[in-house]
Design a protein around this motif. Structure first.
Motif, PDB file in Angstrom:
ATOM      1  N   GLY A  93      54.875  33.577  31.788  1.00  0.00           N
ATOM      2  CA  GLY A  93      55.163  32.876  33.035  1.00  0.00           C
ATOM      3  C   GLY A  93      56.264  33.597  33.802  1.00  0.00           C
ATOM      4  N   CYS A  94      56.134  33.629  35.125  1.00  0.00           N
ATOM      5  CA  CYS A  94      57.159  34.263  35.956  1.00  0.00           C
ATOM      6  C   CYS A  94      57.585  33.308  37.059  1.00  0.00           C
ATOM      7  CB  CYS A  94      56.609  35.514  36.640  1.00  0.00           C
ATOM      8  SG  CYS A  94      56.142  36.804  35.498  1.00  0.00           S
ATOM      9  N   LEU A  95      58.894  33.222  37.270  1.00  0.00           N
ATOM     10  CA  LEU A  95      59.408  32.461  38.399  1.00  0.00           C
ATOM     11  C   LEU A  95      59.404  33.391  39.607  1.00  0.00           C
ATOM     12  CD1 LEU A  95      60.635  29.542  38.701  1.00  0.00           C
ATOM     13  CD2 LEU A  95      62.854  30.683  38.876  1.00  0.00           C
ATOM     14  N   ILE A  96      58.783  32.923  40.681  1.00  0.00           N
ATOM     15  CA  ILE A  96      58.699  33.747  41.894  1.00  0.00           C
ATOM     16  C   ILE A  96      59.052  32.874  43.099  1.00  0.00           C
ATOM     17  CG2 ILE A  96      56.892  35.251  40.901  1.00  0.00           C
ATOM     18  CD1 ILE A  96      54.848  33.679  42.645  1.00  0.00           C
ATOM     19  N   LEU A  97      59.079  33.469  44.287  1.00  0.00           N
ATOM     20  CA  LEU A  97      59.324  32.653  45.479  1.00  0.00           C
ATOM     21  C   LEU A  97      58.062  31.851  45.803  1.00  0.00           C
ATOM     22  CD1 LEU A  97      61.408  35.016  47.768  1.00  0.00           C
ATOM     23  CD2 LEU A  97      62.183  33.058  46.427  1.00  0.00           C
ATOM     24  N   ARG A  98      58.272  30.602  46.211  1.00  0.00           N
ATOM     25  CA  ARG A  98      57.137  29.704  46.391  1.00  0.00           C
ATOM     26  C   ARG A  98      56.150  30.199  47.453  1.00  0.00           C
ATOM     27  NH1 ARG A  98      58.930  23.674  46.592  1.00  0.00           N
ATOM     28  NH2 ARG A  98      59.721  24.337  44.576  1.00  0.00           N
ATOM     29  N   ASP A  99      56.656  30.871  48.472  1.00  0.00           N
ATOM     30  CA  ASP A  99      55.722  31.305  49.524  1.00  0.00           C
ATOM     31  C   ASP A  99      54.820  32.460  49.069  1.00  0.00           C
ATOM     32  OD1 ASP A  99      57.533  33.356  49.595  1.00  0.00           O
ATOM     33  OD2 ASP A  99      58.229  32.995  51.640  1.00  0.00           O
ATOM     34  N   LYS A 100      55.011  32.921  47.829  1.00  0.00           N
ATOM     35  CA  LYS A 100      54.151  34.003  47.313  1.00  0.00           C
ATOM     36  C   LYS A 100      53.091  33.476  46.335  1.00  0.00           C
ATOM     37  CE  LYS A 100      56.599  37.538  48.957  1.00  0.00           C
ATOM     38  NZ  LYS A 100      56.245  38.078  50.247  1.00  0.00           N
ATOM     39  N   VAL A 101      53.022  32.158  46.135  1.00  0.00           N
ATOM     40  CA  VAL A 101      52.141  31.614  45.106  1.00  0.00           C
ATOM     41  C   VAL A 101      50.675  31.990  45.329  1.00  0.00           C
ATOM     42  CG1 VAL A 101      51.140  29.454  44.254  1.00  0.00           C
ATOM     43  CG2 VAL A 101      53.583  29.748  44.277  1.00  0.00           C
ATOM     44  N   SER A 102      50.207  31.798  46.543  1.00  0.00           N
ATOM     45  CA  SER A 102      48.799  32.039  46.811  1.00  0.00           C
ATOM     46  C   SER A 102      48.458  33.517  46.590  1.00  0.00           C
ATOM     47  CB  SER A 102      48.518  31.588  48.238  1.00  0.00           C
ATOM     48  OG  SER A 102      47.235  31.922  48.575  1.00  0.00           O
ATOM     49  N   LEU A 103      49.329  34.381  47.081  1.00  0.00           N
ATOM     50  CA  LEU A 103      49.140  35.830  46.901  1.00  0.00           C
ATOM     51  C   LEU A 103      49.110  36.170  45.406  1.00  0.00           C
ATOM     52  CD1 LEU A 103      49.099  38.665  48.204  1.00  0.00           C
ATOM     53  CD2 LEU A 103      51.606  38.644  48.190  1.00  0.00           C
ATOM     54  N   ALA A 104      50.047  35.605  44.650  1.00  0.00           N
ATOM     55  CA  ALA A 104      50.147  35.905  43.216  1.00  0.00           C
ATOM     56  C   ALA A 104      48.917  35.395  42.462  1.00  0.00           C
ATOM     57  CB  ALA A 104      51.421  35.280  42.644  1.00  0.00           C
ATOM     58  N   VAL A 105      48.506  34.163  42.729  1.00  0.00           N
ATOM     59  CA  VAL A 105      47.342  33.590  42.031  1.00  0.00           C
ATOM     60  C   VAL A 105      46.109  34.457  42.278  1.00  0.00           C
ATOM     61  CG1 VAL A 105      45.715  31.649  42.046  1.00  0.00           C
ATOM     62  CG2 VAL A 105      48.161  31.205  41.985  1.00  0.00           C
ATOM     63  N   ASN A 106      45.886  34.806  43.524  1.00  0.00           N
ATOM     64  CA  ASN A 106      44.692  35.594  43.859  1.00  0.00           C
ATOM     65  C   ASN A 106      44.749  36.987  43.249  1.00  0.00           C
ATOM     66  OD1 ASN A 106      42.691  34.118  45.750  1.00  0.00           O
ATOM     67  ND2 ASN A 106      44.728  33.426  46.373  1.00  0.00           N
ATOM     68  N   ALA A 107      45.938  37.616  43.258  1.00  0.00           N
ATOM     69  CA  ALA A 107      46.065  38.970  42.699  1.00  0.00           C
ATOM     70  C   ALA A 107      45.859  38.938  41.182  1.00  0.00           C
ATOM     71  CB  ALA A 107      47.434  39.539  43.046  1.00  0.00           C
ATOM     72  N   LEU A 108      46.440  37.948  40.515  1.00  0.00           N
ATOM     73  CA  LEU A 108      46.311  37.878  39.053  1.00  0.00           C
ATOM     74  C   LEU A 108      44.882  37.498  38.643  1.00  0.00           C
ATOM     75  CD1 LEU A 108      49.715  36.132  38.231  1.00  0.00           C
ATOM     76  CD2 LEU A 108      49.106  38.504  37.727  1.00  0.00           C
ATOM     77  N   HIS A 109      44.246  36.664  39.446  1.00  0.00           N
ATOM     78  CA  HIS A 109      42.856  36.305  39.149  1.00  0.00           C
ATOM     79  C   HIS A 109      41.978  37.548  39.241  1.00  0.00           C
ATOM     80  CE1 HIS A 109      39.043  34.047  39.301  1.00  0.00           C
ATOM     81  NE2 HIS A 109      39.733  33.070  38.731  1.00  0.00           N
ATOM     82  N   GLU A 110      42.193  38.307  40.280  1.00  0.00           N
ATOM     83  CA  GLU A 110      41.443  39.561  40.480  1.00  0.00           C
ATOM     84  C   GLU A 110      41.681  40.526  39.309  1.00  0.00           C
ATOM     85  OE1 GLU A 110      39.670  40.499  43.344  1.00  0.00           O
ATOM     86  OE2 GLU A 110      39.254  42.493  42.520  1.00  0.00           O
ATOM     87  N   GLU A 111      42.914  40.573  38.839  1.00  0.00           N
ATOM     88  CA  GLU A 111      43.277  41.519  37.765  1.00  0.00           C
ATOM     89  C   GLU A 111      42.714  41.089  36.403  1.00  0.00           C
ATOM     90  OE1 GLU A 111      44.758  44.424  37.659  1.00  0.00           O
ATOM     91  OE2 GLU A 111      45.088  44.545  35.483  1.00  0.00           O
ATOM     92  N   PHE A 112      42.807  39.802  36.098  1.00  0.00           N
ATOM     93  CA  PHE A 112      42.537  39.377  34.718  1.00  0.00           C
ATOM     94  C   PHE A 112      41.207  38.658  34.486  1.00  0.00           C
ATOM     95  CE2 PHE A 112      47.221  39.717  34.513  1.00  0.00           C
ATOM     96  CZ  PHE A 112      47.327  40.509  33.372  1.00  0.00           C
ATOM     97  N   ILE A 113      40.655  38.014  35.513  1.00  0.00           N
ATOM     98  CA  ILE A 113      39.458  37.197  35.246  1.00  0.00           C
ATOM     99  C   ILE A 113      38.220  37.980  35.701  1.00  0.00           C
ATOM    100  CG2 ILE A 113      38.323  34.969  35.654  1.00  0.00           C
ATOM    101  CD1 ILE A 113      41.045  34.495  34.350  1.00  0.00           C
ATOM    102  N   PRO A 114      37.372  38.351  34.745  1.00  0.00           N
ATOM    103  CA  PRO A 114      36.188  39.108  35.114  1.00  0.00           C
ATOM    104  C   PRO A 114      35.251  38.292  36.015  1.00  0.00           C
ATOM    105  CG  PRO A 114      36.411  38.912  32.727  1.00  0.00           C
ATOM    106  CD  PRO A 114      37.421  38.013  33.332  1.00  0.00           C
ATOM    107  N   LYS A 115      34.626  38.989  36.937  1.00  0.00           N
ATOM    108  CA  LYS A 115      33.661  38.275  37.803  1.00  0.00           C
ATOM    109  C   LYS A 115      32.387  38.072  36.995  1.00  0.00           C
ATOM    110  CE  LYS A 115      35.497  40.121  42.092  1.00  0.00           C
ATOM    111  NZ  LYS A 115      36.442  41.104  41.531  1.00  0.00           N
ATOM    112  N   THR A 116      31.697  36.953  37.252  1.00  0.00           N
ATOM    113  CA  THR A 116      30.456  36.742  36.470  1.00  0.00           C
ATOM    114  C   THR A 116      29.271  37.398  37.165  1.00  0.00           C
ATOM    115  OG1 THR A 116      30.419  34.602  37.519  1.00  0.00           O
ATOM    116  CG2 THR A 116      30.994  34.668  35.193  1.00  0.00           C
TER     117      THR A 116
END
Ligand code: ADP
Ligand code: ASP
Ligand code: MG
Length: 412
Positions: free
Chosen positions: A389-412
């Motif tokens: 888990g990482c503490l980040i600035l709240r206004d970066k949440v959407s960017l972070a979620v989308n970037a990490l999803h792209e990095e770690f969750i394979p597309k079906t």
């Protein structure tokens, strides 16, 4: 450290034939039309008992009313107010059921026998005395029970913390001996991340209890953390479904294998975070043990902790839920009069979760790199065997979620 992990002791029913407990969340109860739809669904699927939340927006409205007068959450009048939204839902759904020829038994926590401790605004269920509910069942009535509420031994009304009606439902299921609890909500089930933040999120059909617990504790509000603990403890089949679709939903499972061989199963974001940094010169009592003992006595759960030095004084830095920030600041100020405190509420926690992490190195490094590549500063880090888990600035949440999803969750 996370939310209180104590498992309530629940009286088990001898009756083995009790059907499922259904729980309907705020959106499902959000209008008269929706309540009528919920009643139709119950008429068709015949649950043994129904647990309901307040109509969507209602609990927020009640909290803001209280805050206009006094920002105290650790007092009985706060709980009495915020738990009142559920009473309205119980009454409206009961009327809708009665209209359909079903005899309801509307119940608030004292009647249903949901006993809690006296930690106002965050009470823990100690026991569900299932007798009154079972009596209603024996009479052929359908119990419609207020979620989110409890009652102390001496009769004070309590509330279980935001999102707590999921826990009410599982505790009631355990208390009456039901084998299954279905949490009806406004999405098809548990997704790889919040589908409202990331359009690439996909549904997880079966999720390991441990992963779900970690996802919930890291901020995936689709299930209240204690509901997952209780279901695992009492062997209750826990399913998340959409009130408004026929999707089969997500089922919690005890299988400890990474789903489809994935390292990261999900990404959670918690926006209800506060970061407190405290220093206190020439005060030997200001130390980790005393500070966290003090906060624990107030029922405040501390998450990420960091200790360092600042101008040759001890500096203690930690995160808690934003809901607790006023209580924590007041408590520390009272105990350490010359304390210097900084409170930041513009932060959020973003976490990757997966049992597959146990057997793979380098996952944290990949996460840090992904965040850095997207210009997202990491303020604090926390890890466990199955999460980073990482503490980040709240206004970066959407960017972070989308970037990490792209990095770690394979597309079906
Ligand atoms: P309810 O009122 O039914 O209890 P909540 O708002 O508490 O509903 O929880 C459902 C919401 O949880 C969804 O609308 C979604 O935005 C959010 N959510 C966060 N993380 C996830 C996830 N991983 N999967 C599904 N929903 C999620
Ligand atoms: N109504 C309460 C809340 O909004 C409980 C719940 O929805 O589970 O937090
Ligand atoms: Mg909820």
């Amino acid at each position: 450290m996370q939310e209180n992990t104590a498992i309530p002791i629940i009286s088990q029913s001898k009756n083995q034939t009790v059907g499922p407990v259904f729980k309907f969340g705020g959106t499902s109860m959000g209008s008269i039309e929706r309540i009528e739809h919920v009643a139709d669904l119950c008429l068709k699927l015949k649950p043994s008992a129904i647990v309901v939340s307040a109509m969507s927006g209602e609990t927020n409205r009640l909290i803001s009313l209280a805050n206009k007068i006094l920002e105290r959450i650790d007092v009985p009048e706060y709980d009495m107010l915020v738990a009142s939204g559920e009473q309205v839902s119980v009454s409206l759904l009961s009327l809708a059921l009665r209209k359909r020829g079903i005899a309801p038994m509307p119940m608030l926590a004292p009647t249903a026998g949901i006993l809690t401790d006296a930690q106002f605004s965050r009470a823990n269920i100690l026991q569900v005395k299932g007798e009154a509910i079972k009596e209603a069942l024996d009479k052929g009535l359908l119990p419609v029970i207020a979620g989110f509420q409890g009652v102390t031994e001496d009769g004070q009304l309590t509330s279980l913390g935001r999102g707590g009606s999921d826990t009410s439902a599982v505790a009631i299921a355990a208390g009456i001996g039901a084998k299954e609890c279905i949490i009806y909500t406004d999405v098809d089930g548990v997704f790889t991340t919040d589908p409202r933040i990331c359009s690439a999120a996909r549904i997880i059909r079966k999720i390991n209890y441990e992963e779900m617990l970690e996802m919930a504790s890291q901020g995936s509000k689709v299930l209240h953390i204690r509901s997952v603990q209780l279901a695992a403890k009492w062997g209750i089949r826990l399913v998340v479904k959409n009130t408004f679709s026929n999707d089969e939903g997500t089922e919690m499972s005890t299988i400890d294998e990474p789903i489809e061989g994935e390292i990261v199963s999900g990404i959670a974001a918690s926006q209800n975070e506060a970061w407190i940094q405290a220093t206190c010169a020439n005060t030997p009592q200001f130390n980790l043990s005393n500070v966290f003992d003090l906060l624990a006595k107030k029922g405040i759960n501390v998450d990420i902790i960091n200790q360092g030095e600042h101008n040759s004084s001890l500096k203690i830095s930690f995160t808690i839920t934003q809901t607790d920030s006023n209580l924590a600041m007041e408590t520390l100020k009272k105990e350490f009069p010359n304390i210097s405190l900084t409170l930041r509420e513009d932060v959020a926690k973003i976490s990757i979760v997966g049992v597959g992490m146990r057997t793979h190195a380098g996952v944290a490094a990949r996460m840090f790199k992904t965040l850095a590549n997207n210009g997202i500063e990491i303020l604090l880090v926390t890890t466990s065997e199955i999460k980073v888990g990482c503490l980040i600035l709240r206004d970066k949440v959407s960017l972070a979620v989308n970037a990490l999803h792209e990095e770690f969750i394979p597309k079906t």
